[in-house]
Design an enzyme around this catalytic site. Structure first.
Site, PDB file in Angstrom:
ATOM      1  N   THR D  28       0.843  -1.197   0.000  1.00 24.25           N
ATOM      2  CA  THR D  28       0.000   0.000   0.000  1.00 24.25           C
ATOM      3  C   THR D  28       0.881   1.252   0.000  1.00 24.25           C
ATOM      4  O   THR D  28       2.067   1.194   0.294  1.00 24.25           O
ATOM      5  CB  THR D  28      -0.895   0.060   1.251  1.00 24.25           C
ATOM      6  OG1 THR D  28      -0.059   0.138   2.421  1.00 24.25           O
ATOM      7  CG2 THR D  28      -1.775  -1.170   1.362  1.00 24.25           C
ATOM      8  N   ASP D  29       0.255   2.384  -0.338  1.00 23.61           N
ATOM      9  CA  ASP D  29       0.960   3.654  -0.196  1.00 23.61           C
ATOM     10  C   ASP D  29       0.077   4.603   0.602  1.00 23.61           C
ATOM     11  O   ASP D  29      -0.967   4.199   1.111  1.00 23.61           O
ATOM     12  CB  ASP D  29       1.343   4.227  -1.563  1.00 23.61           C
ATOM     13  CG  ASP D  29       0.134   4.603  -2.421  1.00 23.61           C
ATOM     14  OD1 ASP D  29      -0.962   4.880  -1.872  1.00 23.61           O
ATOM     15  OD2 ASP D  29       0.269   4.630  -3.648  1.00 23.61           O
ATOM     16  N   GLN D  30       0.496   5.857   0.729  1.00 25.81           N
ATOM     17  CA  GLN D  30      -0.238   6.740   1.637  1.00 25.81           C
ATOM     18  C   GLN D  30      -1.594   7.186   1.087  1.00 25.81           C
ATOM     19  O   GLN D  30      -2.347   7.844   1.800  1.00 25.81           O
ATOM     20  CB  GLN D  30       0.626   7.939   2.037  1.00 25.81           C
ATOM     21  CG  GLN D  30       0.872   8.932   0.928  1.00 25.81           C
ATOM     22  CD  GLN D  30       1.660  10.126   1.447  1.00 25.81           C
ATOM     23  OE1 GLN D  30       2.462  10.004   2.362  1.00 25.81           O
ATOM     24  NE2 GLN D  30       1.444  11.290   0.872  1.00 25.81           N
ATOM     25  N   MET D  31      -1.920   6.835  -0.156  1.00 29.14           N
ATOM     26  CA  MET D  31      -3.296   7.017  -0.640  1.00 29.14           C
ATOM     27  C   MET D  31      -4.222   5.976  -0.004  1.00 29.14           C
ATOM     28  O   MET D  31      -5.442   6.029  -0.192  1.00 29.14           O
ATOM     29  CB  MET D  31      -3.356   6.817  -2.164  1.00 29.14           C
ATOM     30  CG  MET D  31      -3.112   8.067  -2.988  1.00 29.14           C
ATOM     31  SD  MET D  31      -3.498   7.743  -4.729  1.00 29.14           S
ATOM     32  CE  MET D  31      -2.075   8.509  -5.515  1.00 29.14           C
TER      33      MET D  31
END
Lengths: 159, 159, 159, 159
Positions: D28-31
């Site tokens: 995952t990323d910070q979105m």
């Protein structure tokens, strides 16, 4: 904080959660072995599957309880390299829970072929602080804490 | 949507933002070359540095304008492999902006040694939809849109 | 093996190599902070840049001297989270060299804005065994060993 | 080279290999969604499992036949975001094999809950050149080529 010979011995006798993954091409590097940072990704898979085996979901912990578990310390001792397409066993056990501090221990093994014993590839620990989404300490929800406590080596020692 | 010979030619004449990185060990795989998914990470670095060169920060876009730019299409054509420790040039240019749809084009090159010409390693494009944090479409803030439009091949053709 | 309070204090007085990187979007996770395994990637960048600052290239070590430096132990203590687009300073110093065993120490800091002091984000160590490409122990090439030894805390203590 | 409406339709009727993975936190990323480059890692898992389902191992292809399959083109069209802990289905089919050129097509789906239909998250293709370890073109071993050809949409059309 992380290394303690006595507790390590007790941990060895513990039941564990075992999760299996296969080494991805993306996880190798030009040495032909798994890049060392990827063992920490496997540790993460191990602790998530440990929680899941207790009927607890890390995703629910974040969404419903607004709890996150940032890592404050991680250690890995590498014994033997993992290679592309190896079948990897990730053994995980809770090693400590005091207030907001939670520690997991891990062993990474290569599955034996044709009934052979697995080979130990790495061992490690991670220490986490239970936090809200602003990174302020909080307590783990009670049913998470209780389920984990039952698996602690200390708890077992009292039996 | 992504490939268009005519616009590709016009793009070639465009000024570009060039950002330099060095290949990390973590980015290689057991073929001894950079793992193919990592070029998309370099594309991301390129578009962030393009915005920065315009005085715009992607981090501000997310924090102040509540805009994110999820990718709806990505393509990479690999010409020659990048290897560990290579000095890589990431060229980036905006290629299209229509409503909430934004497209970037990229070229990845290996820097030449001792004044030699760089070698083309890969080319690609990404298409993004401007969204709010619930992934609903919205317009790019005006000063972002204006700065990007000035760099579009269409705009330059009108000069 | 890794933690030793006295040597830690001496390390603090050492000159260091400082390498700067910017946090990539790919390095964040859904907590909005850098995923914990990525600090080990930064450690790798730090030790490569340390060698480079001595006129030594890790890529040459592999190609010309058929030496690789697999990690046998890695530890990271996380103090404060790194976030997207932060400017990160990676400080690296050799901490021990005995036979084929080589240890590096690292500090990860966020660069201060407008002349402010940097903020410590993480500290860690890695221990490596110098090996040939069959993962058999060998000695580090003499000029590498000599250059590193001059930077060891023990060596400085003798001055 | 990559997009061709007619063959796309035929591909839709093909049998496929389906491989299941769960979204990792690291992906995952910070979105709060899976970082876009990671879909190319899933494509790699899909094509490896496709070969395995035919009794062929990509690891053997490299070791015994000294064949590697570097990617020369990759495309992904993102329809809906994957999120942490989602159960992901990776559908893979060979889409073309001509000389040393091999193309795979992929669909990424989120598994439906309680018997619901899966949701399409992404589609894509990769094109590979069969090479030796010096990155020179060579032919795919005959039994690999034959097994793949039987699954090609063209072949099925002849039935």
């Amino acid at each position: 904080m992380i290394r303690d010979q006595e507790s390590a011995e007790r941990l060895r006798e513990m039941p564990v959660t075992t999760h299996q993954v296969r080494v991805r091409y993306a996880e190798t590097d030009q040495m032909g072995i798994v890049y060392y940072a990827n063992y920490l990704v496997w540790f993460e898979l191990g602790r998530v599957e440990l929680l899941r085996s207790l009927g607890l979901a890390y995703s629910q912990l974040e969404k419903e309880h607004e709890c996150i578990l940032p890592v404050v310390e991680a250690t890995c001792r590498y014994r033997s390299p993992a290679r592309y397409d190896d079948e990897i066993l990730i053994e995980t056990r809770p090693a400590m829970l005091r207030g907001s501090v939670l520690k997991f221990a891990y062993r990474i093994l290569r599955k034996g072929v044709d009934g052979a014993e697995p080979t130990l590839l790495a061992e490690g620990e991670t220490v986490h602080i239970v936090c809200d989404d602003q990174l302020k300490r909080k307590a783990l929800p009670v049913h998470y804490a209780e389920a984990l406590r039952k698996l602690l080596p200390q708890h077992r020692g009292h039996e």
